[in-house]
Design an enzyme around this catalytic site. Structure first.
Site, PDB file in Angstrom:
ATOM      1  N   GLY A  21      48.859  54.116  50.137  1.00 19.96           N
ATOM      2  CA  GLY A  21      48.560  52.870  49.449  1.00 19.96           C
ATOM      3  C   GLY A  21      49.520  52.582  48.308  1.00 19.96           C
ATOM      4  O   GLY A  21      49.299  51.651  47.533  1.00 19.96           O
ATOM      5  N   SER A  23      52.601  51.316  48.222  1.00 23.45           N
ATOM      6  CA  SER A  23      53.232  49.994  48.257  1.00 23.45           C
ATOM      7  C   SER A  23      52.246  48.905  47.863  1.00 23.45           C
ATOM      8  O   SER A  23      52.578  47.994  47.099  1.00 23.45           O
ATOM      9  CB  SER A  23      53.797  49.698  49.651  1.00 23.45           C
ATOM     10  OG  SER A  23      54.913  50.521  49.914  1.00 23.45           O
ATOM     11  N   ALA A  41      64.127  45.135  49.061  1.00 27.04           N
ATOM     12  CA  ALA A  41      63.862  45.947  50.247  1.00 27.04           C
ATOM     13  C   ALA A  41      65.060  46.830  50.541  1.00 27.04           C
ATOM     14  O   ALA A  41      66.178  46.332  50.694  1.00 27.04           O
ATOM     15  CB  ALA A  41      63.577  45.037  51.442  1.00 27.04           C
ATOM     16  N   ALA A  43      65.075  49.026  53.160  1.00 27.42           N
ATOM     17  CA  ALA A  43      65.090  49.350  54.590  1.00 27.42           C
ATOM     18  C   ALA A  43      66.111  48.488  55.321  1.00 27.42           C
ATOM     19  O   ALA A  43      66.301  47.322  55.000  1.00 27.42           O
ATOM     20  CB  ALA A  43      63.717  49.133  55.190  1.00 27.42           C
ATOM     21  N   HIS A  59      55.073  45.086  55.899  1.00 27.08           N
ATOM     22  CA  HIS A  59      55.381  44.864  54.481  1.00 27.08           C
ATOM     23  C   HIS A  59      55.647  43.377  54.219  1.00 27.08           C
ATOM     24  O   HIS A  59      55.190  42.832  53.213  1.00 27.08           O
ATOM     25  CB  HIS A  59      56.595  45.699  54.063  1.00 27.08           C
ATOM     26  CG  HIS A  59      56.271  47.131  53.805  1.00 27.08           C
ATOM     27  ND1 HIS A  59      56.133  47.647  52.541  1.00 27.08           N
ATOM     28  CD2 HIS A  59      56.042  48.161  54.655  1.00 27.08           C
ATOM     29  CE1 HIS A  59      55.845  48.932  52.615  1.00 27.08           C
ATOM     30  NE2 HIS A  59      55.791  49.271  53.886  1.00 27.08           N
ATOM     31  N   ARG A  60      56.365  42.746  55.126  1.00 29.35           N
ATOM     32  CA  ARG A  60      56.663  41.302  54.952  1.00 29.35           C
ATOM     33  C   ARG A  60      55.385  40.472  54.941  1.00 29.35           C
ATOM     34  O   ARG A  60      55.242  39.544  54.155  1.00 29.35           O
ATOM     35  CB  ARG A  60      57.577  40.819  56.078  1.00 29.35           C
ATOM     36  CG  ARG A  60      59.000  41.262  55.947  1.00 29.35           C
ATOM     37  CD  ARG A  60      59.851  40.703  57.078  1.00 29.35           C
ATOM     38  NE  ARG A  60      61.211  41.166  56.965  1.00 29.35           N
ATOM     39  CZ  ARG A  60      62.002  41.457  57.986  1.00 29.35           C
ATOM     40  NH1 ARG A  60      61.554  41.323  59.234  1.00 29.35           N
ATOM     41  NH2 ARG A  60      63.228  41.876  57.782  1.00 29.35           N
ATOM     42  N   ARG A  62      52.424  41.269  54.007  1.00 28.13           N
ATOM     43  CA  ARG A  62      51.607  41.472  52.801  1.00 28.13           C
ATOM     44  C   ARG A  62      52.165  40.750  51.583  1.00 28.13           C
ATOM     45  O   ARG A  62      51.440  40.473  50.641  1.00 28.13           O
ATOM     46  CB  ARG A  62      51.527  42.971  52.475  1.00 28.13           C
ATOM     47  CG  ARG A  62      50.365  43.669  53.069  1.00 28.13           C
ATOM     48  CD  ARG A  62      50.069  44.982  52.366  1.00 28.13           C
ATOM     49  NE  ARG A  62      51.204  45.661  51.800  1.00 28.13           N
ATOM     50  CZ  ARG A  62      51.878  46.649  52.384  1.00 28.13           C
ATOM     51  NH1 ARG A  62      51.518  47.070  53.575  1.00 28.13           N
ATOM     52  NH2 ARG A  62      52.892  47.222  51.784  1.00 28.13           N
ATOM     53  N   ASP A  92      61.205  48.806  46.994  1.00 28.47           N
ATOM     54  CA  ASP A  92      60.438  49.546  47.989  1.00 28.47           C
ATOM     55  C   ASP A  92      61.353  49.885  49.164  1.00 28.47           C
ATOM     56  O   ASP A  92      61.694  49.010  49.949  1.00 28.47           O
ATOM     57  CB  ASP A  92      59.243  48.706  48.454  1.00 28.47           C
ATOM     58  CG  ASP A  92      58.175  49.533  49.145  1.00 28.47           C
ATOM     59  OD1 ASP A  92      58.408  50.729  49.394  1.00 28.47           O
ATOM     60  OD2 ASP A  92      57.101  48.975  49.434  1.00 28.47           O
TER      61      ASP A  92
END
Length: 195
Positions: A21, A23, A41, A43, A59-60, A62, A92
């Site tokens: 949890g 992130s 980001a 990644a 992730h996008r 959220r 992140d």
């Protein structure tokens, strides 16, 4: 200038194991900041890896529609230094950033760490929230690249933890404020000094 001196920007560190949890907690802190949010980001998309793409998409989905996104797989210090004044940067994650730079030699990695710490010395009144994975609680990896990754990530998390306030540990869906509950270790430069 010593890059490990307390920064002018507020630095927040959110660390924890996978799927804990962390992130979501960092995103909550970013929303509560009241500042314009820039999601950084680290990644890199890989269309051949369906599971990785699904993680990125999660992730996008959220993120708030009002947040800007900046994809920074390697040049994190420059992105932080160039951030708009009075903004909240949500980085992140540090683990992915470290993995992207794993091929750099020891001297290059040390320079990169110093550049990252120096980028936090900016004079704007913003926040930088780092999300970092905890990878060192298990067995020592049996292969050299795994050990290098674990050690480099642990090193940069510790260095950021020395200047961040607050530092959160997120595990089991709960966030613990380590800055309020714990005691910081002495700076690395003072660890072995005799009284």
């Amino acid at each position: 200038m010593n890059p490990e001196v307390a920064p002018a920007r507020q630095v927040i560190l959110v660390t924890g194991p996978a799927r804990s949890g962390k992130s979501e907690w960092a995103e909550t802190l970013a929303m509560q900041s009241g500042l314009p949010v820039l999601y950084v980001a680290t990644a890199q998309a890989d269309p051949a890896d369906v599971e990785w793409q699904a993680r990125i998409e999660g992730h996008r989905q959220r993120r708030s529609q009002s947040w800007a996104t900046l994809e920074v797989p390697a040049e994190l210090p420059a992105a932080i230094a160039a951030a708009p004044m009075a903004s909240c940067l949500l980085v992140d994650s540090l683990g992915t950033w470290v993995a992207n730079l794993l091929e750099s030699d020891s001297a290059g990695w040390e320079r990169t760490q110093q550049e990252l710490l120096a980028s936090l010395q900016g004079t704007c009144a913003g926040q930088v929230i780092f999300v970092a994975e905890e990878t060192g609680w298990g067995v020592v990896p049996a292969y050299a690249a795994g050990r290098l990754f674990r050690d480099r990530l642990g090193q940069i998390v510790r260095r950021l933890g020395a200047i961040a306030n607050p530092v959160y540990l997120v595990t089991g869906g709960h966030a613990l404020n380590l800055s309020a509950l714990g005691s910081p270790l002495p700076p690395e430069s003072q660890r072995f000094r005799q009284c």
